[in-house]
Design a protein around this motif. Structure first.
Motif, PDB file in Angstrom:
ATOM      1  N   LEU A   1       0.829  -1.211   0.000  1.00 21.18           N
ATOM      2  CA  LEU A   1       0.000   0.000   0.000  1.00 21.18           C
ATOM      3  C   LEU A   1       0.860   1.256   0.000  1.00 21.18           C
ATOM      4  N   LEU A   2       1.998   1.214   0.679  1.00 15.05           N
ATOM      5  CA  LEU A   2       2.871   2.391   0.662  1.00 15.05           C
ATOM      6  C   LEU A   2       3.386   2.650  -0.739  1.00 15.05           C
ATOM      7  N   HIS A   3       3.648   1.578  -1.470  1.00 10.75           N
ATOM      8  CA  HIS A   3       4.055   1.823  -2.852  1.00 10.75           C
ATOM      9  C   HIS A   3       2.894   2.398  -3.653  1.00 10.75           C
ATOM     10  N   GLY A   4       1.670   2.003  -3.276  1.00 14.57           N
ATOM     11  CA  GLY A   4       0.500   2.601  -3.916  1.00 14.57           C
ATOM     12  C   GLY A   4       0.472   4.103  -3.676  1.00 14.57           C
ATOM     13  N   VAL A   5       0.802   4.514  -2.459  1.00 12.44           N
ATOM     14  CA  VAL A   5       0.871   5.936  -2.128  1.00 12.44           C
ATOM     15  C   VAL A   5       1.894   6.627  -3.029  1.00 12.44           C
ATOM     16  N   ARG A   6       3.049   5.993  -3.165  1.00 10.60           N
ATOM     17  CA  ARG A   6       4.120   6.572  -3.965  1.00 10.60           C
ATOM     18  C   ARG A   6       3.684   6.728  -5.434  1.00 10.60           C
ATOM     19  N   THR A   7       3.053   5.697  -5.965  1.00  7.43           N
ATOM     20  CA  THR A   7       2.609   5.739  -7.366  1.00  7.43           C
ATOM     21  C   THR A   7       1.555   6.821  -7.557  1.00  7.43           C
TER      22      THR A   7
END
Lengths: 211, 633
Positions: free
Chosen positions: B217-223
């Motif tokens: 999910l944190l990578h989702g935030v980044r994207t």
């Protein structure tokens, strides 16, 4: 195979709409089971197109996989003018497609709206409770395909036993407090996770739905 | 023969917008299916999909988790519900960010061509905005020509997509508030390159890579940050520079904008590059004359979806409807051609158009629809292609089935085009009046309402009801996308709508002569809302989560909306969703998104399909924030 004596030993299917996710895996499995190749990848190319005998119907927020109830005193048998519908020794209501003339009397007589006329076949199709599989000692295809066990198969006695057990557990669930009911105290408190089901998702739309 | 239309749609109940019911009834009479019919045919929709616990990412599967616990609890590879739900949502974010950013890529291409003079049909219009952007990006502008500056800007922005280093995105650094950047740095979610983050999403969700829901999910935030503060931001900035920054403009909306005696062309999709040309060409003397030759009084261009928003804001082209009305426009029988680019085009347009004379014209190499006329758009031949398309439409006028034409009479006035610059203009050049109004409590807060249409809820009902409930509570509503058209069709985008607002907001609107809800553009223009939030936070010396603001997507359906929602949350905004996202299969992911994430980045999701209850909760959240700022409530 010997004739079964009491109706309690009759193999039957129990439907639990609370557990049905509406994925329609049972519909696909049924069509495949009643195809010529009996495999998914073969069935999709067959003509006439294999058709499912049961249907998942939406009622309020529940999905109900509706199938033939294989009635004890089946109206469809009574009305069939050619005697195409008969009872098997297991108590399944079976339609002989060779004798069917597509008059739709059984369709009109069925209280569950089960038999379905298929123009591609020119006869009525109905559930045979996968009689060949059952005789081999296997579950019907729809039961086997159900990922959440919303469909259960067994003799009436077995199924009723299971339901009784479940209900009994529900009844005493509030009493399951350490040190009150049990002789031995419950040491490990069972972690109870709140389960979300599609019903919860559907009910979320209760106030804004149009359909 | 089985009935083609299996289920009747209760036409009067499905929509809040006038005219929709008539056309659904017309469709049924004429044997045409709409999205609502197909929605009923799809019932029941699979519970595994609704809960997000179905994984098709490798060919050992498909696997699914039994939410009741009686069946399997893990996929073949061992992934549990938490991992599967998080992976699925990450893929949705990746798709959404890809859609917005690829749109931006096309605009950069035209922007660069306009700067070099290669694309004669386009020119740099808003030089002031270009210079502002160049300076923000650290380009020295003194003594350079416009095209030199533009080329340098284009160079930097092109590199945003695929730069190989680990430096954060330049446009994000130039536009995001400093306090936010610190939060993102601390979490390690600073996006490096747009394509890279999207690519990494696909890598992480591949079989056997990332299995930790929090990390996914944190990578989702980044994207999503790469999308919001760079991809979408770029699309908005460059569209403004190319076609002019929107200013308040008055027009009309709803299906009644189609004219019976005119050649009607609908521009539908998201990209303004071609549709702006079509709108220009259609209004030309030459085309109006040609239309008269074919027996029409002239050519009438109307918008649909976000292309509609783009031409509405800049040229005042009236929008005929939003997402779920694309089929209905054709069902009027009065549309000669629907010109589409990409995103939110229902493939069913072809089926519907087949029942009338309408020609569906696809124009983008990446969006073909079987059965459509394909005229590929090339920016170097923009004018020629636009002429060709308009001609096809005009020649098609003679084929119109005149006895089957029915255009609902409903239309309402709209004032749209409130870009950040336009809002500042209305406020007299500074944010000061708005900040004072917020501080005093005449305006309690600001809510950005965005997003699509979804047949799971009553069409436009949530958009309009939520908006009315909010302005009643003195909350200024800004918004983009299909919300904009929904509000327009309900008459909420007029200065007169201030009557529906609470006393405080009403007074402010009446003094400034603005509507209580401001139309800020297409869905890619959600970046404008980010700019406003950033500017407010910097002016007050606080971070975005401290501001009395919230976001809402009451009827969302697309993956782009997932990306928008995530970058709103990542930017520190309390974000309401009116349609349940496919995450409920995992307690952990649901809790992360609706609770835990607030401690990390200040924003969180809140799900409530009922717009009235949602408005109440959003209001309460805003009041909480006001209390923390010690502002009167």
């Amino acid at each position: 195979m010997s004739l079964l004596e009491t109706s309690l030993e009759r193999p039957t299917i129990y439907i639990d709409p609370k557990k049905c996710m509406g994925c329609r895996s049972c519909e696909i499995a049924c069509a495949v089971e009643h195809s010529m190749s009996k495999t998914l990848f073969g069935a999709i190319f067959e003509k006439p197109t294999p058709k499912p005998r049961l249907k998942v119907v939406v009622a309020d927020f529940f999905n109900v996989p509706l199938r033939c109830q294989h009635c004890e005193d089946a109206p469809c048998i009574k009305v069939c003018p050619t005697g195409a519908i008969k009872k098997s020794e297991e108590g399944f209501v079976i339609l002989n497609a060779n004798k069917c003339i597509g008059c739709l009397m059984c369709v009109m007589a069925c209280p569950f709206g089960h038999p379905k006329y298929e123009p591609e076949y020119k006869v009525v199709l109905k559930c045979d409770s996968c009689i060949e599989r059952v005789r081999e000692g296997r579950e019907p295809a729809c039961v086997e395909a159900c990922p959440t066990k919303a469909l259960k198969f067994g003799t009436l006695e077995e199924i009723l036993d299971e339901i009784r057990k479940e209900r009994a557990e529900e009844l005493i669930s509030s009493l399951k407090v350490p040190g009150i009911v049990y002789m031995e105290p419950v040491i490990e408190e069972k972690k109870k996770e709140e389960k979300v089901s599609p019903v919860d998702v559907y009910t979320a739309y209760l106030e804004v739905k149009w359909y | 023969m089985a009935e083609y239309i299996k289920f009747k749609v209760p036409a009067k109940q499905v929509s809040e917008t006038k005219g929709v019911a008539d056309l659904i009834e017309k469709a049924e009479e004429e044997g045409v299916k709409t999205a609502w019919h197909r929605f009923l045919e799809q019932q029941p929709q699979c519970g595994f999909g609704l809960l997000g616990i179905c994984c098709r990412n490798c060919n050992m599967g498909p696997c699914r988790i039994d939410p009741f616990g009686a069946g399997p609890t893990k996929g073949v590879c061992g992934a549990d519900a938490d991992t599967i739900v998080a992976r699925n949502i990450l893929r949705m974010i990746a798709a959404g960010a890809a859609a917005h950013s690829d749109h931006a890529r096309d605009i950069v291409h035209v922007f660069k061509g306009a700067a070099t003079g290669e694309f004669k049909g386009y020119k740099l219009t808003d030089i002031e905005k270009l210079k502002g952007l160049a300076q923000a990006l650290g380009i020295y502008v003194e003594g350079k020509t416009e095209s030199e500056i533009a080329l340098e800007v284009a160079h930097i922005l092109e590199w945003e997509f695929g730069k190989p280093d680990d430096e954060p995105l330049k446009l994000l650094m130039a536009t995001a508030p400093k306090k936010r950047i610190k939060v993102w740095e601390r979490l390690g979610v600073m996006p490096r390159a747009i394509d890279r983050e999207i690519c990494e999403c696909m890598h992480r969700t591949h079989m056997g890579v990332d299995a930790d829901p929090a990390s996914l999910l944190l990578h989702g935030v980044r994207t999503s940050l790469a999308d919001g503060w760079s991809g979408s931001m770029m699309a908005t900035y460059l569209s403004d520079i190319l076609f002019g920054t929107p200013k308040p403009i008055k027009t009309i909306a709803n299906l009644g904008v189609l004219k019976e005696d005119y050649v009607n062309i609908i521009v539908h999709g998201h990209n303004p590059i071609l549709s702006m040309k079509i709108a220009e060409v259609a209004q030309s003397e030459e085309m109006q004359k040609l239309a008269k030759k074919y027996g029409a009084k002239g050519v009438n261009v109307a918008g649909m979806c976000c292309t509609g928003n783009e031409v509405l804001m800049r040229l005042g082209i009236p929008p005929a409807g939003n997402f779920l009305m694309q089929e209905l426009a054709i069902i009027t029988g009065a549309v000669e051609a629907m010109v589409v680019d990409y995103q939110c085009l229902m493939p069913s347009l072809i089926d519907v158009a087949g029942c009338y004379h309408t020609k569906i014209i696809t124009t983008e190499p990446k969006a073909h629809i079987p059965g459509a006329v394909h005229i590929e758009f090339k920016p170097e031949r923009a004018d020629e292609i636009a002429k060709e398309i308009v001609k096809i439409a005009i020649e098609n006028f003679q084929n119109r089935p005149k006895d089957r034409v029915y255009i609902p009479k409903h239309k309402s006035e709209v004032v749209a085009g409130f870009s950040v610059e336009a809002i500042l203009g209305a406020l007299g050049g500074t944010l000061e009046p708005l900040i004072n109004a917020l501080k005093e409590g005449t305006i309690k807060g600001i809510v950005g309402v965005v997003g699509c249409n979804n047949p799971k809820v009553k069409h436009n009902h949530s958009h309009v009801t939520l908006t009315k409930e909010l302005i009643k509570r003195d909350i200024l509503v800004v918004g983009t996308g299909c919300w904009g058209i929904a509000a327009a069709m309900d008459g909420l985008l007029t200065p007169e709508a201030a009557k529906m607002a609470g006393d405080g907001l009403r007074a402010v609107c009446e003094t400034l002569g603005i509507p209580p809800c401001l139309h800020m553009g297409s869905c890619v223009d959600c970046s404008r809302i980010l700019i406003v939030l950033g500017a407010l936070a910097e002016a007050l010396g606080v971070d975005i989560p401290d501001l009395p603001v919230a976001g809402s997507a009451p009827e969302w359906m697309s993956e782009k909306a997932v990306s928008i929602g995530t970058y709103f949350v990542a930017s520190g905004v309390f974000t309401h969703l009116g349609v349940v996202p496919p995450v409920l299969g995992s307690q952990k992911v649901t809790k992360l998104l609706t609770d835990d994430i607030e401690d990390l980045i200040g924003g969180k999701f809140y799900v409530e399909p009922d717009p009235v209850k949602a408005a109440e909760t959003i209001y309460n959240a805003i009041i909480e924030k006001r209390k923390k700022l010690k502002w009167p409530v």
